[in-house]
Design a protein around this motif. Structure first.
Motif, PDB file in Angstrom:
ATOM      1  N   THR B 188      -7.997  -1.521  -3.976  1.00  0.00           N
ATOM      2  CA  THR B 188      -7.946  -2.982  -3.927  1.00  0.00           C
ATOM      3  C   THR B 188      -7.213  -3.550  -5.131  1.00  0.00           C
ATOM      4  N   GLU B 189      -7.627  -3.081  -6.314  1.00  0.00           N
ATOM      5  CA  GLU B 189      -7.072  -3.661  -7.539  1.00  0.00           C
ATOM      6  C   GLU B 189      -5.583  -3.359  -7.667  1.00  0.00           C
ATOM      7  N   ASN B 190      -5.132  -2.246  -7.088  1.00  0.00           N
ATOM      8  CA  ASN B 190      -3.729  -1.908  -7.223  1.00  0.00           C
ATOM      9  C   ASN B 190      -2.919  -2.262  -5.996  1.00  0.00           C
ATOM     10  N   THR B 205       1.576 -11.668   4.738  1.00  0.00           N
ATOM     11  CA  THR B 205       0.493 -10.700   4.817  1.00  0.00           C
ATOM     12  C   THR B 205       0.219 -10.024   3.485  1.00  0.00           C
ATOM     13  N   MET B 206       0.977 -10.376   2.472  1.00  0.00           N
ATOM     14  CA  MET B 206       0.845  -9.625   1.237  1.00  0.00           C
ATOM     15  C   MET B 206      -0.161 -10.270   0.296  1.00  0.00           C
ATOM     16  N   ILE B 207      -0.570  -9.497  -0.696  1.00  0.00           N
ATOM     17  CA  ILE B 207      -1.437 -10.047  -1.729  1.00  0.00           C
ATOM     18  C   ILE B 207      -0.728  -9.995  -3.069  1.00  0.00           C
ATOM     19  N   HIS B 208      -0.632  -8.787  -3.613  1.00  0.00           N
ATOM     20  CA  HIS B 208      -0.085  -8.703  -4.957  1.00  0.00           C
ATOM     21  C   HIS B 208       1.413  -8.929  -4.981  1.00  0.00           C
ATOM     22  N   GLU B 209       2.108  -8.320  -4.021  1.00  0.00           N
ATOM     23  CA  GLU B 209       3.571  -8.423  -4.040  1.00  0.00           C
ATOM     24  C   GLU B 209       4.027  -9.869  -3.873  1.00  0.00           C
TER      25      GLU B 209
END
Lengths: 655, 303
Positions: B188-190, B205-209
């Motif tokens: 999750t964190e990464n 649909t992305m989170i971090h990117e």
């Protein structure tokens, strides 16, 4: 002590002067601010003296009040609570000078300054009063002064409603306190606190009853859930410097009162600790969840106050459990952590409310969903708000982390390795505190990110301007003290507590402060590395091309500011996940048909306890009491009859 | 001062980008491709450092500060976690808390930098990030409590000390459960599959990117390097919990820990190759599952 008495009289005299000179806004503001600042500075002298020397000060004065005695006593606990009161009130007073001045044509500033100075004086008096009657009088004075300050803009109906709700809640609390003080005074056969030590020999049932009364009575002021309902109403309604003082220090008098009463009650039963821990967890988690769902900046901050009071109460709960099961690590570090959190919260919540006031002053708005891009228009306010937000999320290197660290530390080193009696509460505390930590990052990244970043969502943001220096300086001092206290906590805490704790307990505290000193080293390394990295970045970029363009918009030709994510959309995913607790009300009229009419969507999160518990309760009570209306019909001759009947009844009773 | 103390940080700083290379090669293997070189991320970082930058006119200093603060936070985190039996540079009771909160600071600034662009995509990513990581933090702390209970300490270096293998054998079930929970937290964190897909090109649909869409040049290099380091530090915690191997020789231990990190890269690669990304609404359930695993471990260690 002389200084303290001077300070109290300065508050009274300057308040009266402000009231007398109410025709001139300038003069009354001048008297108000000068008195407030001078009184606070004078009051700080004995408080700091007591903190550093460990020698308590006391004063008594013959007083022709039945049962009452004018006895003041500044011991360590009082001094610890007095310092944030005086610091924050002096700064909020300065800030308020300019903040209120813009209302001079429509409102009477003299009366507001009179109430403000009386509020500051009565808070100080509550904290030093060593007699039950004097305490209650000061408590009531504080409630009334703050009530009149809240209804400063009494022409607005919402403000009157908020003030009304505050007045009722605070008096329900006072009713419990009155009962508690009377019972305690009866048991101890004295109204003076110095004679109340013998209460600890009472049977545990009696002490348990006192404990419950104290929790309800002081909890109404401190904002324990579900007695918190006045906070989200009164804080947004009050002028910002008043909300800052009320949220930063006035609610802490509830915490102070609770600790003071606990100090009389002696050895605690284990369920006291559990009660406080449970209240703390409920207030903490629900407080931050409701904060997350708000779009009014000051309402958000008010709920976050409930959350922070929850953290303080959790720390107190674990302290009591530490005493009950004789684990000194829990007791000492938990207690120091809670007290430190009281100080920290006064600093950063005071700061955040002042910043919210500056935003309100600059834009005329409190709704985050309409803000945006304020960091460019209000550089200083934005910077100070950022400092406050980092501190309140409990992130290193600012002060909020220090106190949360101590509470965690107590649980990890004292609770977890111990028996189940302490391991389970410690476990609960760690889990919920970590959840609160994660959620407060969500809440304050929303508050800062939506309000200060991005593009303006409403045209009034374009006229936003930074505040004058009289408002900037207090905010700057508070932001700076958040940073300094964060870095200096390993030196400050042992110095403050060395006269208060026994040598053995001080040794325990030193283990925690050793860890804090390592954190300070880590923070210094952090700043050092940040400096190096900034240097590297600027060296890399100074020889390359740096362009400015628009935010990536997927090639869409006409993006507008209204397409940005708002505060409500930011929190939507979280609010839906936790909807079981929040009960959000959504209204959607979706566009229909081939040629759709305009649609609309609205979302609000009313307070669960107010909606489901208190409103129905008060409406029912009101309906029942309506029966008595038949007695009050306005016919004088019948009223005279009542009196005669009453007299005859009394005569017959005495015969 | 003992120079050994710098070894955990040194390993992280040097080898962190390699793990991503291993993940990508594993995925390529499963996809029947040759895949990019193992050192691809190093090349990317050097390329980005030599580029100029483009900034949106909406952004402020927060946007420029975000990547730097993020990198410094995670660099500091590497000084808190031991590696191969060598104590970390900073170790004190409670360093686990500093670790968790310093990653919180990194997240706070990443989110603020994302919101600073005023883009809806980045707002969406930021909202998801704060939501999921609040839950991940609970699962992580639950795992830490199990470790703290088993080892009676509150410092990573004391937890993974030389006596850890014996403690591990006595509590093997709990350790395995916590290991799995830490693995889910790590994913999750990464921002790895099944929580987030680092290779998707659909912003929605992305989170971090999606939070770092607008960063470019050296700033983006800082972000990529920061995420590689974050994978490394969380990975070291995972591998040390799952593979408690101590030979007594520093070099052998270091070699073994390094191999464990490579194994981690392969495991992540296999997970990414064999699973699809979960629907966003399902992600909290995954994290609640991680928390539940830690809770079971906790019940076992408290009985």
């Amino acid at each position: 002590m002389t200084f303290f008495l001077y300070s109290l009289s300065i508050f009274l005299v300057s308040g009266l002067l402000a009231l007398i000179s109410k025709r001139s806004a300038f003069l009354s503001s001048f008297f108000g601010i000068a008195g407030c600042v001078a009184g606070c500075v004078l009051g700080l002298i004995p408080s700091i003296q007591v903190l550093l020397s460990g020698q308590g000060l006391s004063f008594s004065f013959p007083w022709a009040m039945p049962l009452g005695a004018f006895v003041l006593n500044i011991d360590f606990l009082s001094a610890f609570f007095l310092v944030p009161v005086f610091v924050l009130c002096a700064l909020a007073g300065l800030y308020g000078g300019q903040y209120l001045y813009s209302y001079r044509s429509t409102h009477c500033l003299g009366f507001s300054w009179f109430c403000f100075n009386i509020l500051v004086g009565s808070m100080a008096l509550v904290i030093v009063a060593a007699n039950a009657l004097l305490f209650l009088l000061a408590w009531e004075l504080m409630a009334l002064a703050s009530f009149f300050l809240v209804i400063f803009e009494a022409k607005k109906e919402s403000v009157r409603k908020a003030g009304w709700m505050y007045l009722i809640t605070t008096h329900i609390g006072t009713a419990f306190l009155l009962a508690m003080f009377l019972l305690m005074a009866q048991s101890a056969k004295s109204m003076n606190f110095m004679d109340w030590d013998k209460l600890e020999y009472l049977p545990s049932l009696a002490r348990g009853i006192f404990f419950i009364l104290a929790v309800v009575g002081f909890g109404a002021k401190a904002g324990f859930m579900p007695l918190h309902i006045w906070l989200p109403e009164a804080h947004p309604a009050a002028p910002s410097h008043v909300s800052s003082v009320m949220s930063g220090v006035m609610i802490k008098t509830g915490i102070y009162g609770l600790i003071r009463i606990l100090s009389f009650l002696g050895f605690p039963s284990f369920w006291w600790g559990w009660t406080l821990l449970a209240i703390g967890i409920i207030s903490g988690v629900l407080g931050i969840l409701f904060a997350l769902a708000q779009s009014d900046l000051k309402r958000l901050l008010a709920y976050s106050t409930v959350e922070n009071v929850g953290i303080i109460t959790m720390g107190l709960g674990i302290t009591l459990l530490g005493i009950a099961y004789q684990i000194p690590v829990l007791t000492v570090i938990g207690f120091v952590g809670s007290l430190f959190h009281v100080l920290n919260h006064a600093l950063y919540k005071g700061l955040l409310f002042l910043c919210a006031g500056a935003v309100l002053h600059g834009t005329g708005m409190r709704d985050i969903n309409l803000m945006g891009g304020l960091l460019k228009r209000m550089r200083y306010t934005g910077l100070f708000f950022l400092a406050g937000a980092i501190a309140i999320c409990g992130l290193p290197p600012l002060n909020g982390f220090g106190s949360e660290f101590l509470i965690y530390f107590a649980c990890f080193t004292g609770g977890i390795p111990g028996s189940h009696n302490v391991a389970i509460p410690a476990l609960a505390l760690i889990i919920f505190l970590s959840l609160i930590g994660g959620l407060s990052i969500a809440c304050f990244s929303k508050a800062f990110g939506i309000a200060f970043s991005g593009e303006p969502r409403h045209e009034s943001m374009n006229h936003a301007h930074d505040t004058g220096w009289l408002m900037k300086i207090p905010m700057g001092i508070l932001a700076l003290s958040c940073i300094l206290v964060g870095f200096l906590s390993p030196c400050l805490l042992p110095r403050i507590f060395q006269n208060y704790l026994s040598a053995e307990h001080l040794g325990i505290l030193e283990k925690a402060t050793f860890s804090l000193s390592q954190i300070t080293i880590a923070s210094i390394v952090f700043l050092f590395l940040l400096g190096i990295l900034a240097l590297v970045r600027s060296l890399l970029l100074c020889v390359r091309k740096v362009e400015t363009t628009v935010t990536w918009d997927c090639g869409y030709a006409a993006p507008t500011a209204r397409m940005q994510y708002t505060g409500t959309s930011f929190s939507q995913i979280l609010v839906e996940f936790y909807n079981f607790f929040l009960r959000v009300k959504q209204k959607l009229s979706a566009p229909k048909g081939l040629f759709p009419e305009p649609g609309s969507f609205s979302m609000e999160t009313p307070d669960l306890f107010q909606e489901k518990v208190f409103s129905p309760l008060f409406v029912r009570t009101g309906n029942v009491l309506c029966i008595l209306h038949t007695l009050q019909h306005g016919r004088i001759h019948l009223y005279v009859l009542y009196i005669i009947v009453m007299l005859i009844v009394l005569l017959l009773w005495k015969l | 001062m003992n120079a050994n103390l710098f070894i955990p940080t040194l390993f992280a700083v040097v080898f962190a980008p390699l793990i991503l290379g291993i993940i990508n090669r594993t995925k390529a293997f499963f996809g029947g491709r040759h895949g990019q070189p193992f050192l691809q991320l190093y090349y990317d970082l050097f390329k980005l450092l030599r580029k100029g930058a483009t900034y949106s006119k909406t952004t402020t200093y927060i946007f420029r500060l975000g990547p730097m603060v993020g990198l410094v936070c995670v660099l500091l985190a590497t000084t808190l976690v031991p590696f191969g039996g060598i104590r970390s540079f900073l170790c004190f009771p409670g360093d686990i808390l500093l670790f968790a909160y310093i990653l919180g600071l990194m997240r706070f600034f990443t989110v603020l930098a994302a919101l600073d662009t005023g883009s809806s995509f980045e707002g969406m990513g930021a909202a998801r990030e704060v939501h999921f990581s609040a839950l991940a933090e609970v699962a992580f702390f639950l795992g830490l409590i199990v470790l703290a209970k088993a080892t009676s300490s509150a410092s990573f270096s004391d937890m993974y000390s030389s006596s850890f293998p014996y403690i591990w054998i006595a509590n093997s079930t709990q350790m395995l459960l916590v290991g799995v929970a830490f693995f889910l937290v790590l994913l999750t964190e990464n921002a790895r599959i099944p929580v987030d897909d680092p290779n998707t090109h659909l912003e929605l649909t992305m989170i971090h990117e999606v939070m770092v869409l607008d960063h470019s040049g050296p700033d983006f290099a800082f972000i990529l390097y920061g995420s590689a380091l974050k994978l490394w530090v969380l990975g070291t915690i995972f591998t040390q919990t799952i593979f408690p191997f101590r030979s007594g020789s520093i070099y052998l231990d270091l070699l073994f820990s390094f191999l464990a990190m490579i194994v981690l890269g392969v495991i992540v690669g296999i997970v990414e190759s064999t699973m699809a990304r979960l629907r966003l609404l399902r992600v909290p359930q995954l994290l609640v599952a991680a928390a539940a695993l830690s809770t079971v471990a906790l019940v076992l260690s408290m009985r």
